[in-house]
Design an enzyme around this catalytic site. Structure first.
Site, PDB file in Angstrom:
ATOM      1  N   LYS A  16     -15.265 -26.672  55.200  1.00 59.31           N
ATOM      2  CA  LYS A  16     -14.560 -27.614  54.452  1.00 59.31           C
ATOM      3  C   LYS A  16     -14.935 -27.826  53.113  1.00 59.31           C
ATOM      4  O   LYS A  16     -16.170 -27.792  52.763  1.00 59.31           O
ATOM      5  CB  LYS A  16     -14.531 -28.948  55.288  1.00 59.31           C
ATOM      6  CG  LYS A  16     -13.957 -28.986  56.591  1.00 59.31           C
ATOM      7  CD  LYS A  16     -12.545 -28.739  56.703  1.00 59.31           C
ATOM      8  CE  LYS A  16     -11.882 -29.883  56.198  1.00 59.31           C
ATOM      9  NZ  LYS A  16     -11.928 -31.199  56.912  1.00 59.31           N
ATOM     10  N   SER A  65     -18.180 -31.160  55.093  1.00 59.48           N
ATOM     11  CA  SER A  65     -18.084 -31.794  56.346  1.00 59.48           C
ATOM     12  C   SER A  65     -19.405 -31.456  57.048  1.00 59.48           C
ATOM     13  O   SER A  65     -20.130 -30.643  56.819  1.00 59.48           O
ATOM     14  CB  SER A  65     -17.064 -30.973  57.253  1.00 59.48           C
ATOM     15  OG  SER A  65     -17.279 -31.396  58.625  1.00 59.48           O
ATOM     16  N   GLU A  86      -9.345 -39.388  47.651  1.00 57.91           N
ATOM     17  CA  GLU A  86      -9.106 -40.231  49.048  1.00 57.91           C
ATOM     18  C   GLU A  86      -9.882 -41.492  48.595  1.00 57.91           C
ATOM     19  O   GLU A  86      -9.385 -42.698  49.058  1.00 57.91           O
ATOM     20  CB  GLU A  86      -9.666 -39.360  50.185  1.00 57.91           C
ATOM     21  CG  GLU A  86      -9.100 -38.252  50.445  1.00 57.91           C
ATOM     22  CD  GLU A  86      -9.641 -37.359  51.595  1.00 57.91           C
ATOM     23  OE1 GLU A  86     -10.096 -37.926  52.617  1.00 57.91           O
ATOM     24  OE2 GLU A  86      -9.631 -36.147  51.599  1.00 57.91           O
ATOM     25  N   HIS A  88      12.120 -36.664  47.868  1.00 57.53           N
ATOM     26  CA  HIS A  88      11.762 -37.048  49.370  1.00 57.53           C
ATOM     27  C   HIS A  88      10.715 -35.781  49.957  1.00 57.53           C
ATOM     28  O   HIS A  88      10.697 -35.592  51.083  1.00 57.53           O
ATOM     29  CB  HIS A  88      13.103 -36.555  50.094  1.00 57.53           C
ATOM     30  CG  HIS A  88      14.155 -37.530  49.486  1.00 57.53           C
ATOM     31  ND1 HIS A  88      14.317 -38.727  49.641  1.00 57.53           N
ATOM     32  CD2 HIS A  88      15.252 -36.949  48.750  1.00 57.53           C
ATOM     33  CE1 HIS A  88      15.731 -39.220  49.172  1.00 57.53           C
ATOM     34  NE2 HIS A  88      15.907 -38.158  48.631  1.00 57.53           N
TER      35      HIS A  88
END
Length: 471
Positions: free
Chosen positions: A286, A280, A293, A159
């Site tokens: 970043k 970024s 992704e 979970h």
């Protein structure tokens, strides 16, 4: 388009409208199938020679011309043009331009229906091996990282809540096992795609090409079709390939999701190699897990390809219908996605660095060792239902006192329940908890190493299969 470059039209009084041809034509999109169409053409030419429709000299002329078309297409000297309705039209046009009426003889006894089915099946059979090789590289990266971290303790989750400590190697191998099953699905798919459709012609079989078994052998199939109607009308092998591809990217997407979490500042389990991350445009600090992704996003595309193919097949009457042309669009997309995703993901996993200390520090949080208390009581003869309640009370005591389980002493334990003794403290360490799971398939480091050894055996077999030529 004139009559000489179209494979049909003798009974028509008008040429096709440009709007029809724009919808119908796909030669450029299907140009990647030139090698497969030529391979089928060569096998069919041999069949025509056996049937007495081609002389030995004509056969040699056609075979040489077909080989030249493959070379010239690969090197960019010829390509499908607007006058070509499909890849079959393109090859016949070039063939007849080069060798005249001898090239036009090749169409006897076959149809675009069996050609189209054969082309895509040959293409996917070859791609199943090359994709397996790419998947093997990813699986090797997973196994290598797992071996490095066979004893590196990290949190285990259910979970998405901290549950019990495991080793990072064990967690990685969970992903490896499911992806290995995907590899086995590729191999299983190839076995079920082993019937050649060539010789089925339009739907009833050929009155000229009477030995499809010889063509099947020449093309690397296991056997010829059993039913000519099925041979040209079936696309379940395409739907199954798309399922395997969608399942693979779905499973890879789950790993992608975890890599994204692991690389976050909140988890800080892994550091991605600079060569396999992006930045970024506005935030200089970043480092983004774009490979993970993008892979996660592409999984939805392949699910869509599968649904599109199943939708095209649902309720479709036998035998051939133009709806089946959707098979190539979906199959090409699936292959293209996998050929991009698998190598990039393999590099991502191989190059990432795990922070062993951070993972270990998080592994004991959230009372992740509570099960050790319940197991200790059960080994002493306490019914597990009672052991579970006692352990829950102990966790509640720790929460109220602001303490962790491993900081308790005998006095604390007995204050909760007299059946709790100081001996339980020996089990309240991360290494003891992991080592206790020493059954087959468990997270104990020695079991993880054994798992990896067995996994590498399967991986070696996969690599060997991927290097073979489809039979």
């Amino acid at each position: 388009m004139n009559q000489t470059t179209r494979l049909w039209g003798g009974r028509f009084r008008k040429p096709p409208d440009p709007r029809l041809m724009k919808l119908s034509s796909a030669a450029g999109e299907h140009a990647r199938l030139v090698p497969q169409d030529v391979a089928g053409g060569k096998a069919h030419a041999a069949e025509l020679a056996r049937a007495g429709l081609l002389t030995a000299q004509e056969l040699d002329t056609i075979l040489a011309a077909l080989d030249a078309i493959v070379r010239d297409t690969a090197e960019g000297r010829v390509a499908p043009g607007p006058q070509d309705e499909d890849v079959h039209t393109f090859i016949e046009r070039v063939l007849t331009e080069r060798i005249g009426s001898t090239g036009a003889k090749l169409r006897a006894g076959r149809s675009r229906n069996d050609q189209a089915a054969n082309n895509l099946k040959l293409y996917l059979r070859a791609k199943s091996r090359s994709l397996a090789a790419m998947l093997a590289e990813l699986l090797t990266a997973i196994a290598d990282q797992a071996e490095t971290h066979a004893a590196s303790v990290c949190p285990g989750f259910t979970h998405l809540q901290s549950a019990q400590p495991v080793t990072f190697g064990h967690w990685l191998m969970a992903h490896g096992q499911v992806l290995m099953r995907d590899a086995s699905r590729l191999a299983d798919w190839e076995k079920r795609s082993g019937q050649s459709p060539l010789g089925a012609a339009a739907l009833a079989g050929s009155a000229i090409a009477l030995n499809p078994g010889l063509s099947a052998k020449a093309l690397g199939y296991d056997e010829p079709f059993e039913n000519s109607v099925d041979a040209v009308g079936a696309r379940d092998h395409v739907a199954e390939f798309l399922f395997v591809a969608a399942m693979l990217t779905t499973n890879l997407s789950r790993l992608a999701e975890e890599v994204t979490l692991w690389a976050s500042r909140q988890f800080a389990w892994v550091t991605l190699d600079d060569a396999f991350a992006t930045g970024s445009s506005i935030m200089p600090q970043k480092k983004n897990p774009d490979i993970a992704e993008i892979s996660r996003g592409r999984a939805s595309r392949l699910t869509g390809d599968l649904v599109a193919m199943l939708g095209a097949l649902k309720g479709l009457p036998l035998s051939y219908n133009r709806d089946l042309a959707e098979d190539k669009r979906a199959a090409f997309d699936a292959v293209d996605v996998l050929e991009e995703v698998l190598p990039a993901f393999g590099g991502l996993i191989a190059s990432m660095t795990a922070d062993v200390e951070t993972m270990r520090a998080q592994a004991g949080t959230g009372f992740a060792l509570a099960t050790e208390v319940a197991d200790h009581l059960a080994r002493k003869g306490v019914p597990f239902a009672e052991a579970h309640e006692i352990t829950g009370a102990l966790v509640r005591y720790c929460e109220e006192m602001g303490r962790e389980l491993e900081t308790l002493d005998g006095v604390d334990l007995r204050a909760v329940d007299p059946r709790l003794d100081a001996g339980v403290l020996d089990h309240l360490t991360l290494d003891a908890a992991v080592a206790a799971r020493s059954g087959h398939g468990g997270t104990a480091p020695e079991r993880v190493r054994e798992q990896i050894a067995r996994f590498r055996g399967k991986l070696a077999a996969l690599e060997a299969w991927s290097r073979e030529t489809a039979r």
